[in-house]
Design an enzyme around this catalytic site. Structure first.
Site, PDB file in Angstrom:
ATOM      1  N   HIS A 114       0.833  -1.204   0.000  1.00  0.00           N
ATOM      2  CA  HIS A 114       0.000   0.000   0.000  1.00  0.00           C
ATOM      3  C   HIS A 114       0.875   1.264   0.000  1.00  0.00           C
ATOM      4  O   HIS A 114       0.669   2.165  -0.816  1.00  0.00           O
ATOM      5  CB  HIS A 114      -0.928   0.012   1.220  1.00  0.00           C
ATOM      6  CG  HIS A 114      -1.581   1.340   1.430  1.00  0.00           C
ATOM      7  ND1 HIS A 114      -2.652   1.777   0.674  1.00  0.00           N
ATOM      8  CD2 HIS A 114      -1.286   2.361   2.279  1.00  0.00           C
ATOM      9  CE1 HIS A 114      -2.985   2.998   1.059  1.00  0.00           C
ATOM     10  NE2 HIS A 114      -2.175   3.384   2.027  1.00  0.00           N
ATOM     11  N   HIS A 155       1.310   5.083  -2.630  1.00  0.00           N
ATOM     12  CA  HIS A 155       1.570   6.489  -2.298  1.00  0.00           C
ATOM     13  C   HIS A 155       2.781   7.107  -2.995  1.00  0.00           C
ATOM     14  O   HIS A 155       2.793   8.312  -3.230  1.00  0.00           O
ATOM     15  CB  HIS A 155       1.816   6.637  -0.788  1.00  0.00           C
ATOM     16  CG  HIS A 155       0.575   6.583   0.048  1.00  0.00           C
ATOM     17  ND1 HIS A 155      -0.332   7.624   0.093  1.00  0.00           N
ATOM     18  CD2 HIS A 155       0.081   5.634   0.876  1.00  0.00           C
ATOM     19  CE1 HIS A 155      -1.323   7.311   0.928  1.00  0.00           C
ATOM     20  NE2 HIS A 155      -1.099   6.106   1.412  1.00  0.00           N
ATOM     21  N   GLU A 199      -6.046   9.255   0.083  1.00  0.00           N
ATOM     22  CA  GLU A 199      -6.374   7.824   0.100  1.00  0.00           C
ATOM     23  C   GLU A 199      -7.442   7.406  -0.919  1.00  0.00           C
ATOM     24  O   GLU A 199      -7.332   6.344  -1.516  1.00  0.00           O
ATOM     25  CB  GLU A 199      -6.815   7.383   1.506  1.00  0.00           C
ATOM     26  CG  GLU A 199      -5.735   7.495   2.577  1.00  0.00           C
ATOM     27  CD  GLU A 199      -4.563   6.515   2.406  1.00  0.00           C
ATOM     28  OE1 GLU A 199      -4.597   5.672   1.489  1.00  0.00           O
ATOM     29  OE2 GLU A 199      -3.595   6.625   3.192  1.00  0.00           O
ATOM     30  N   SER A 203      -4.129   0.582  -4.301  1.00  0.00           N
ATOM     31  CA  SER A 203      -3.575  -0.670  -3.794  1.00  0.00           C
ATOM     32  C   SER A 203      -4.660  -1.725  -3.565  1.00  0.00           C
ATOM     33  O   SER A 203      -4.392  -2.772  -2.993  1.00  0.00           O
ATOM     34  CB  SER A 203      -2.780  -0.417  -2.503  1.00  0.00           C
ATOM     35  OG  SER A 203      -3.605   0.135  -1.490  1.00  0.00           O
TER      36      SER A 203
HETATM   37 CO    CO Z   1      -2.193   5.232   2.961  1.00  0.00          CO
END
Ligand code: CO
Ligand code: PHE
Length: 295
Positions: free
Chosen positions: A134, A139, A182, A201
């Site tokens: 993730h 990111h 997010e 993700s």
């Molecule tokens: Co995150």
């Protein structure tokens, strides 16, 4: 070198509780097992195939520029050479979830915390806390984008300030992170695309957020977002859509102190609600929504 701890939530008589850790560690790259690299490879291939036509184009481009590939779990120090040159960001290794203020302070200094360990094979589709896949896959690519990179640093500085203000400021600020960093969507010439790492993700949500008739898709509005509750246990009921990263950066440039004071007098908005003032791109049909559980 000693292998760092793998800090995960713990199951207690009160259910799952998150465990926090502040250590900054060196990525124990040599300690990854073949099974760890295999999990990375499987997830990487699966998401890249789903995301070529669903992710924001700058996400895919920057992931390539960083040299991320299914071949092996990337080395933080190699990524850092590219990142430092492009936007001045660097990755730091961590053992698990950080306390909020520690996390904000890292961001404010252009340090992005990345969990060193990767999920197990039985957690490919869902894991309830951030892991290396993730953090790194989701990111890091956009930290190569100069405007987004500045937004992330400003967010960290804003978080440090909100922590001092107390009250509901952190709740409002956390909603902003949730619905942008997010779970954000962005317009592109080819239609809506994903830029939020929580979606990028996730196999299921990458498809759901763009293709399902269930969720609302609403034009980004700062105050609206900061009032909106969200889901941590199911797909989002609402996604907020930005036009570009500059919109995000400009909307969040003013001092939030008076904004927090104004928001304190207003009720929060349930995750799935549509307001008369919303710029609705697509109104969801609410199929499959659970009645309660917004946080
Ligand atoms: Co995150
Ligand atoms: N301008 C915000 C403040 O004064 C800081 C911030 C920037 C918050 C970007 C979020 C995102 O608190």
């Amino acid at each position: 070198m000693e292998t760092p701890r793998r800090v995960e939530h713990q199951l207690t008589d009160k259910g799952y509780v998150p465990v926090y850790t502040t250590a900054v560690i060196e990525q124990p790259w040599a300690s990854y097992a073949p099974a760890d690299h295999a999990v990375w490879a499987t997830l990487f291939r699966r998401q890249r195939e789903l995301l070529v036509d669903r992710a924001a184009p700058e996400f895919v481009e920057n992931q390539e520029r960083l040299g991320m590939s299914p071949d092996a779990i990337p080395r933080f120090d190699e990524l850092n050479q590219m990142l430092r040159r492009a936007t001045g960001w660097e990755l730091i290794g961590v053992e698990g979830l950080l306390p909020e203020l520690t996390f904000f302070e890292h961001l404010a200094h252009r340090r992005f915390p990345v969990t060193w360990w990767i999920r197990r094979t039985d957690q490919l589709d869902y894991i309830s806390e951030p892991d290396l896949f993730h953090d790194l896959f989701g990111h890091v690519p956009l930290l190569m984008n100069p405007v987004f990179a500045d937004y992330m640093q400003a967010y960290g500085a804003g978080g440090v300030k909100a922590s001092r203000l107390g009250g509901e400021a952190l709740v409002n600020l956390t909603r902003l992170y949730w619905y942008t960093v997010e779970f954000g969507l962005i317009r592109s010439s080819a239609g809506l695309r994903i830029y939020g790492a929580g979606i990028l993700s996730s196999k299921g949500e990458s498809i759901h957020c763009l293709e399902s008739p269930s969720p609302n898709r609403i034009g980004f509005d700062l105050e609206r977002v900061m009032r909106t509750r969200y889901r941590i246990d199911t797909y989002q009921k609402t996604y907020f859509v930005i036009d570009d990263y500059l919109q995000l950066f400009e909307a969040t440039r003013p001092d939030f102190t008076p904004l927090y004071a104004r928001l304190a007098g207003q009720p929060s908005i349930p995750a799935g609600e549509v307001l008369a003032a919303d710029r609705v791109i697509q109104r969801g049909n609410g199929e499959g929504w659970l009645a309660d559980g917004d946080v």
